[in-house]
Design an enzyme around this catalytic site. Structure first.
Site, PDB file in Angstrom:
ATOM      1  N   CYS A   1      33.021 -37.658 -31.767  1.00 54.83           N
ATOM      2  CA  CYS A   1      33.813 -38.882 -31.628  1.00 54.83           C
ATOM      3  C   CYS A   1      34.691 -38.830 -30.367  1.00 54.83           C
ATOM      4  O   CYS A   1      34.161 -38.915 -29.266  1.00 54.83           O
ATOM      5  CB  CYS A   1      34.600 -39.129 -32.905  1.00 54.83           C
ATOM      6  SG  CYS A   1      34.899 -40.876 -33.144  1.00 54.83           S
TER       7      CYS A   1
ATOM      8  N   HIS B   1      31.502 -38.201 -37.414  1.00 57.01           N
ATOM      9  CA  HIS B   1      32.232 -36.974 -37.783  1.00 57.01           C
ATOM     10  C   HIS B   1      31.378 -36.065 -38.670  1.00 57.01           C
ATOM     11  O   HIS B   1      31.555 -36.058 -39.890  1.00 57.01           O
ATOM     12  CB  HIS B   1      33.516 -37.358 -38.532  1.00 57.01           C
ATOM     13  CG  HIS B   1      34.567 -37.936 -37.648  1.00 57.01           C
ATOM     14  ND1 HIS B   1      35.651 -37.225 -37.203  1.00 57.01           N
ATOM     15  CD2 HIS B   1      34.670 -39.163 -37.102  1.00 57.01           C
ATOM     16  CE1 HIS B   1      36.398 -37.981 -36.427  1.00 57.01           C
ATOM     17  NE2 HIS B   1      35.827 -39.174 -36.350  1.00 57.01           N
TER      18      HIS B   1
ATOM     19  N   GLU C   1      31.586 -33.047 -39.306  1.00 57.76           N
ATOM     20  CA  GLU C   1      32.397 -32.037 -40.029  1.00 57.76           C
ATOM     21  C   GLU C   1      32.839 -32.546 -41.396  1.00 57.76           C
ATOM     22  O   GLU C   1      33.250 -31.761 -42.241  1.00 57.76           O
ATOM     23  CB  GLU C   1      33.616 -31.628 -39.180  1.00 57.76           C
ATOM     24  CG  GLU C   1      34.770 -32.618 -39.100  1.00 57.76           C
ATOM     25  CD  GLU C   1      34.505 -33.818 -38.188  1.00 57.76           C
ATOM     26  OE1 GLU C   1      33.408 -33.907 -37.611  1.00 57.76           O
ATOM     27  OE2 GLU C   1      35.402 -34.682 -38.077  1.00 57.76           O
TER      28      GLU C   1
END
Ligand code: GLN
Length: 197
Positions: free
Chosen positions: A83, A178, A180
């Site tokens: 991002c 994202h 993660e």
């Protein structure tokens, strides 16, 4: 043997999440990696790779400049940007704020906040060449153009949302969402690239 070390830029954004997911990814791959928080020029030393989390690219740029880290970051061999981190990697950005700079490492053109305001954030399941992932887009950028040397790893409605580029010994991975927050998929992939597994 030299110990393995990956840094996560730790000014703001999903720092803890990236650290934890990188540790889990390393465990899944059965290799020892020290994952460290990076906030100073000194902590960029001896890193095999750097992860730049999402957050706010203008703030990230300012803080990296303030800490005198900018030029040294450009010399890191492997960088994964998610991002705002992907914005940091791009050669060209649209809708940048006055004076905002990027590391200009990947041949991609990226448009900040291109889906609209924070309330236009969304998440969806996407197919990537690494496997399927639940992709969370938080005030995400849109990749408008990728250079010939850039390999596209995932698309959403025809638009590139994840890609990679190898330039000599340097390797860059960018995702507009994202990873993660969903799984270890991208982190395992990155680790494999970094350590040529
Ligand atoms: N809108 C942010 C920027 O321009 C990126 C958002 C994010 O990282 N989730 O930097």
């Amino acid at each position: 043997m030299k110990s393995r070390k990956i840094g996560v830029l730790a000014f703001h954004g999903d720092v803890i999440e990236h650290i934890e997911v990188t540790q889990r990814a390393a465990k899944n791959l059965h290799i020892d990696i020290e994952v460290v928080s990076v906030r100073t020029k000194e902590s960029l030393q001896n890193l095999d790779a750097l992860i730049i989390p999402g957050g706010e690219s203008t703030t990230l740029h300012k803080l990296c400049e303030r800490e005198g880290m900018w030029e040294k970051m450009k010399k890191i061999k492997n960088i994964f940007g998610t991002c705002a981190g992907a914005i940091m990697l791009a050669k060209v950005i649209h809708h940048k704020t006055l004076g905002q700079k990027t590391l200009e490492l990947m041949d991609i053109e990226i448009d900040r906040n291109a889906y609209g305001r924070q309330t236009e954030s969304f998440d969806k399941d996407v197919k990537t060449s690494l496997g399927n992932i639940h992709a969370v887009f938080i005030r995400a950028p849109r990749i408008k153009r990728v250079g010939k040397e850039v390999k596209i790893l995932a698309r959403n409605e025809g638009e590139t949302i994840a890609c990679e580029q190898k330039i000599g010994n340097y390797y860059y991975l960018a995702a507009c969402f994202h990873p993660e927050l969903s799984s270890t998929l991208f982190h395992e992939y990155f680790i494999k690239k970094v350590y040529q597994m």
